[in-house]
Motif scaffolding. Structure first.
Motif, PDB file in Angstrom:
ATOM      1  N   ASP A  19      10.867 -15.804  67.841  1.00 40.39           N
ATOM      2  CA  ASP A  19       9.885 -15.019  67.122  1.00 40.39           C
ATOM      3  C   ASP A  19       8.431 -15.599  67.451  1.00 40.39           C
ATOM      4  OD1 ASP A  19      11.867 -13.120  66.645  1.00 40.39           O
ATOM      5  OD2 ASP A  19      12.980 -14.427  64.942  1.00 40.39           O
ATOM      6  N   ASP A  20       8.227 -17.153  67.360  1.00 42.67           N
ATOM      7  CA  ASP A  20       6.731 -17.566  67.363  1.00 42.67           C
ATOM      8  C   ASP A  20       6.071 -16.788  68.313  1.00 42.67           C
ATOM      9  OD1 ASP A  20       4.683 -18.737  65.816  1.00 42.67           O
ATOM     10  OD2 ASP A  20       5.921 -20.802  65.850  1.00 42.67           O
ATOM     11  N   THR A  21       7.066 -17.145  69.566  1.00 37.46           N
ATOM     12  CA  THR A  21       6.709 -17.067  71.033  1.00 37.46           C
ATOM     13  C   THR A  21       5.994 -15.746  71.341  1.00 37.46           C
ATOM     14  OG1 THR A  21       8.117 -19.112  71.277  1.00 37.46           O
ATOM     15  CG2 THR A  21       7.249 -17.694  73.142  1.00 37.46           C
ATOM     16  N   VAL A  22       6.984 -14.720  70.763  1.00 39.58           N
ATOM     17  CA  VAL A  22       6.515 -13.481  71.078  1.00 39.58           C
ATOM     18  C   VAL A  22       5.318 -12.969  70.247  1.00 39.58           C
ATOM     19  CG1 VAL A  22       8.374 -11.619  71.065  1.00 39.58           C
ATOM     20  CG2 VAL A  22       9.116 -13.180  72.212  1.00 39.58           C
ATOM     21  N   ALA A  23       5.812 -13.178  69.100  1.00 42.17           N
ATOM     22  CA  ALA A  23       4.791 -12.602  68.267  1.00 42.17           C
ATOM     23  C   ALA A  23       3.451 -13.398  68.727  1.00 42.17           C
ATOM     24  CB  ALA A  23       4.899 -12.975  66.698  1.00 42.17           C
ATOM     25  N   SER A  24       2.768 -14.551  69.417  1.00 38.24           N
ATOM     26  CA  SER A  24       1.877 -14.941  69.627  1.00 38.24           C
ATOM     27  C   SER A  24       1.651 -14.050  70.783  1.00 38.24           C
ATOM     28  CB  SER A  24       2.390 -16.594  70.068  1.00 38.24           C
ATOM     29  OG  SER A  24       2.781 -16.699  71.607  1.00 38.24           O
ATOM     30  N   VAL A  25       2.524 -13.491  71.729  1.00 34.65           N
ATOM     31  CA  VAL A  25       2.380 -12.974  72.945  1.00 34.65           C
ATOM     32  C   VAL A  25       1.605 -10.907  72.509  1.00 34.65           C
ATOM     33  CG1 VAL A  25       2.564 -12.178  75.581  1.00 34.65           C
ATOM     34  CG2 VAL A  25       3.022 -14.236  74.596  1.00 34.65           C
ATOM     35  N   LEU A  26       2.845 -10.692  71.970  1.00 35.99           N
ATOM     36  CA  LEU A  26       2.641  -9.538  71.356  1.00 35.99           C
ATOM     37  C   LEU A  26       1.061  -9.061  71.070  1.00 35.99           C
ATOM     38  CD1 LEU A  26       6.681  -7.725  70.320  1.00 35.99           C
ATOM     39  CD2 LEU A  26       4.672  -8.758  72.795  1.00 35.99           C
ATOM     40  N   SER A  27       0.548  -9.729  69.978  1.00 34.11           N
ATOM     41  CA  SER A  27      -0.218 -10.158  68.254  1.00 34.11           C
ATOM     42  C   SER A  27      -1.670 -10.043  69.645  1.00 34.11           C
ATOM     43  CB  SER A  27      -0.413 -10.954  67.493  1.00 34.11           C
ATOM     44  OG  SER A  27      -0.115 -12.184  68.006  1.00 34.11           O
ATOM     45  N   GLN A  28      -2.081 -10.845  70.890  1.00 30.88           N
ATOM     46  CA  GLN A  28      -3.130 -11.231  71.326  1.00 30.88           C
ATOM     47  C   GLN A  28      -4.143  -9.183  71.009  1.00 30.88           C
ATOM     48  OE1 GLN A  28      -4.689 -13.779  72.889  1.00 30.88           O
ATOM     49  NE2 GLN A  28      -2.478 -14.740  71.557  1.00 30.88           N
ATOM     50  N   SER A  29      -5.312  -9.408  70.876  1.00 29.98           N
ATOM     51  CA  SER A  29      -6.339  -8.576  70.795  1.00 29.98           C
ATOM     52  C   SER A  29      -7.454  -7.995  71.824  1.00 29.98           C
ATOM     53  CB  SER A  29      -6.791  -8.768  69.570  1.00 29.98           C
ATOM     54  OG  SER A  29      -7.509  -7.491  68.849  1.00 29.98           O
ATOM     55  N   GLY A  30      -7.735  -7.539  71.681  1.00 33.31           N
ATOM     56  CA  GLY A  30      -9.075  -6.969  72.418  1.00 33.31           C
ATOM     57  C   GLY A  30      -8.603  -5.628  73.898  1.00 33.31           C
ATOM     58  N   ASP A  31      -9.498  -6.063  75.178  1.00 35.25           N
ATOM     59  CA  ASP A  31      -9.819  -5.244  76.244  1.00 35.25           C
ATOM     60  C   ASP A  31      -8.665  -5.514  76.976  1.00 35.25           C
ATOM     61  OD1 ASP A  31     -10.332  -2.167  77.034  1.00 35.25           O
ATOM     62  OD2 ASP A  31     -12.470  -3.670  78.036  1.00 35.25           O
ATOM     63  N   PHE A  32      -7.581  -5.047  77.027  1.00 32.44           N
ATOM     64  CA  PHE A  32      -6.965  -5.375  78.623  1.00 32.44           C
ATOM     65  C   PHE A  32      -5.586  -4.542  78.305  1.00 32.44           C
ATOM     66  CE2 PHE A  32      -6.803  -8.926  74.855  1.00 32.44           C
ATOM     67  CZ  PHE A  32      -5.615  -8.915  74.791  1.00 32.44           C
ATOM     68  N   GLU A  33      -4.683  -5.613  79.320  1.00 30.59           N
ATOM     69  CA  GLU A  33      -3.478  -4.539  79.043  1.00 30.59           C
ATOM     70  C   GLU A  33      -2.071  -6.064  78.811  1.00 30.59           C
ATOM     71  OE1 GLU A  33      -2.393  -2.001  81.628  1.00 30.59           O
ATOM     72  OE2 GLU A  33      -3.969  -1.126  80.467  1.00 30.59           O
ATOM     73  N   ILE A  34      -0.869  -5.713  78.523  1.00 25.91           N
ATOM     74  CA  ILE A  34       0.210  -6.712  78.842  1.00 25.91           C
ATOM     75  C   ILE A  34       1.119  -6.184  79.512  1.00 25.91           C
ATOM     76  CG2 ILE A  34       1.356  -8.414  77.410  1.00 25.91           C
ATOM     77  CD1 ILE A  34      -1.369  -9.046  75.223  1.00 25.91           C
ATOM     78  N   VAL A  35       1.785  -7.055  80.483  1.00 30.53           N
ATOM     79  CA  VAL A  35       2.829  -7.267  81.018  1.00 30.53           C
ATOM     80  C   VAL A  35       3.768  -8.327  80.064  1.00 30.53           C
ATOM     81  CG1 VAL A  35       4.745  -6.580  82.193  1.00 30.53           C
ATOM     82  CG2 VAL A  35       2.226  -5.221  82.749  1.00 30.53           C
ATOM     83  N   TYR A  36       4.779  -8.159  80.007  1.00 36.99           N
ATOM     84  CA  TYR A  36       5.441  -9.199  78.941  1.00 36.99           C
ATOM     85  C   TYR A  36       6.765  -9.262  79.576  1.00 36.99           C
ATOM     86  CZ  TYR A  36       7.437 -12.443  75.937  1.00 36.99           C
ATOM     87  OH  TYR A  36       7.523 -13.778  74.789  1.00 36.99           O
ATOM     88  N   HIS A  37       7.397 -10.021  80.485  1.00 35.74           N
ATOM     89  CA  HIS A  37       9.040 -10.190  80.160  1.00 35.74           C
ATOM     90  C   HIS A  37       9.516 -11.545  80.012  1.00 35.74           C
ATOM     91  CE1 HIS A  37      12.764  -9.419  83.023  1.00 35.74           C
ATOM     92  NE2 HIS A  37      12.517 -10.297  83.222  1.00 35.74           N
ATOM     93  N   VAL A  38      11.107 -11.132  79.326  1.00 36.53           N
ATOM     94  CA  VAL A  38      11.448 -12.760  78.830  1.00 36.53           C
ATOM     95  C   VAL A  38      13.020 -12.455  79.920  1.00 36.53           C
ATOM     96  CG1 VAL A  38      12.310 -13.897  76.805  1.00 36.53           C
ATOM     97  CG2 VAL A  38      10.310 -12.466  76.909  1.00 36.53           C
ATOM     98  N   GLN A  39      13.295 -13.504  80.569  1.00 35.94           N
ATOM     99  CA  GLN A  39      13.599 -13.854  81.195  1.00 35.94           C
ATOM    100  C   GLN A  39      15.199 -15.243  80.376  1.00 35.94           C
ATOM    101  OE1 GLN A  39      14.121 -12.391  84.484  1.00 35.94           O
ATOM    102  NE2 GLN A  39      16.469 -13.295  84.462  1.00 35.94           N
ATOM    103  N   ASP A  40      16.229 -14.463  80.239  1.00 34.49           N
ATOM    104  CA  ASP A  40      16.980 -15.436  79.108  1.00 34.49           C
ATOM    105  C   ASP A  40      18.451 -15.964  80.535  1.00 34.49           C
ATOM    106  OD1 ASP A  40      18.262 -16.156  76.200  1.00 34.49           O
ATOM    107  OD2 ASP A  40      20.273 -14.827  77.612  1.00 34.49           O
TER     108      ASP A  40
END
Length: 299
Positions: A19-40
């Motif tokens: 949860d801590d790791t995912v939140a640190s990625v999804l909460s990024q703020s700014g003028d950009f797009e994020i494509v985030y993939h978790v490989q389990d």
């Protein structure tokens, strides 16, 4: 066009920290797009349920999006180790040459503002292919317990394999980002390695140039008992990856560096390629400035 970040998290039975790791990625703020993939890798401890929760929050609009857009995907299947998982994850994203990419392991964090900082720095210096931040460490509870001084990682010492924390400091993977072009040119991660794949990747990246070190915190590495690289296994694996010729080259570059750095001959170190780029923000001018430093703190 806004900058796009392609970020992958490899994980296996990581419910304690995911949860801590995912939140640190999804909460990024700014003028950009994020494509985030978790490989389990086939978790059975509740990790997948937590990842489903985060995907549902994004889909239902129950998590505030602070950038231009986020797309999160998850894949779970058996793999041949972390670096195999990462190669699979990036392949699934379809790495774009103009994107900035990187990975964040399932216990570590991206620092708040990390991705916007990367956008600002690469806008100021469009030639940057690879950047990283100051070395930082968290304890198992998530307290920020150490921030290292800002120093450089010259291409010469990285390519020689000297940044092994015995000769010179490790280059921290958390918060390191690079272009898709650099990834394609160097061929991704070597899946024969189980622990020291990042060290090998940095050596190959350095064959094309030094990373730019940002005088800021971009990522945070967490020390905990279950991490894969705990103990001496990392060092043993990176040493085993060296051929005799590579080991001889490392020894020769180290001898040259020591000759010039004790006592410190700064002019000689610079003339012999023992500097790398560092950027820092000059508040009085409101601009980023690039300088060249050495692989130790200058006081």
């Amino acid at each position: 066009m806004p900058r796009c970040f392609q970020i992958v998290t490899p994980c296996l039975d990581s419910a304690a920290f995911i949860d801590d790791t995912v939140a640190s990625v999804l909460s990024q703020s700014g003028d950009f797009e994020i494509v985030y993939h978790v490989q389990d890798g086939g978790s059975r401890d509740g990790t997948l349920e937590r990842l489903e929760h985060w995907q549902a929050c994004l889909e239902n609009g129950n998590f505030p999006i602070l950038c231009r857009g986020i797309r999160m995907t998850v894949d779970s299947r058996m793999d041949n180790g972390m670096y195999d998982a990462l190669n699979r994850g990036f392949a699934q994203l379809g790495v774009d040459g103009d994107s900035l990419m990187g990975w964040i392991n399932a216990s570590d964090r991206l620092a708040p503002g990390a991705l916007q900082t990367a956008c600002d720095v690469t806008a100021a210096f469009p030639d940057i292919e690879w950047l990283t931040g100051r070395i930082t460490r968290l304890n198992a509870r998530g307290s920020l317990v150490h921030i290292e001084d800002c120093f450089a990682f010259p291409a010469k010492t990285l390519a020689a394999g000297l940044h092994d924390n015995r000769h010179l400091p490790f280059l921290q993977q958390e918060g390191s980002l690079w272009t898709g072009r650099l990834w394609h040119a160097c061929g991704g991660l070597d899946t024969r390695l189980r622990i020291a794949g990042d060290f090998d990747l940095w050596r190959r990246f350095a064959g094309r140039g030094a990373p730019t070190v940002v005088n800021s915190v971009l990522g945070q590495f967490r020390h905990h008992d279950r991490q894969l690289g705990a103990g001496d296994g990392y060092i043993r694996e990176l040493d085993a990856s060296f051929t005799d010729a590579m080991a001889a080259h490392r020894a020769a570059v180290w001898a040259e560096y020591r000759l010039l750095s004790s006592p410190k001959d700064l002019g000689g170190l610079a003339a012999h390629g023992f500097t790398g780029p560092v950027v820092q923000f000059v508040e009085s001018l409101g601009v980023w400035k690039r300088v060249h430093r050495f692989p130790f703190a200058q006081r």
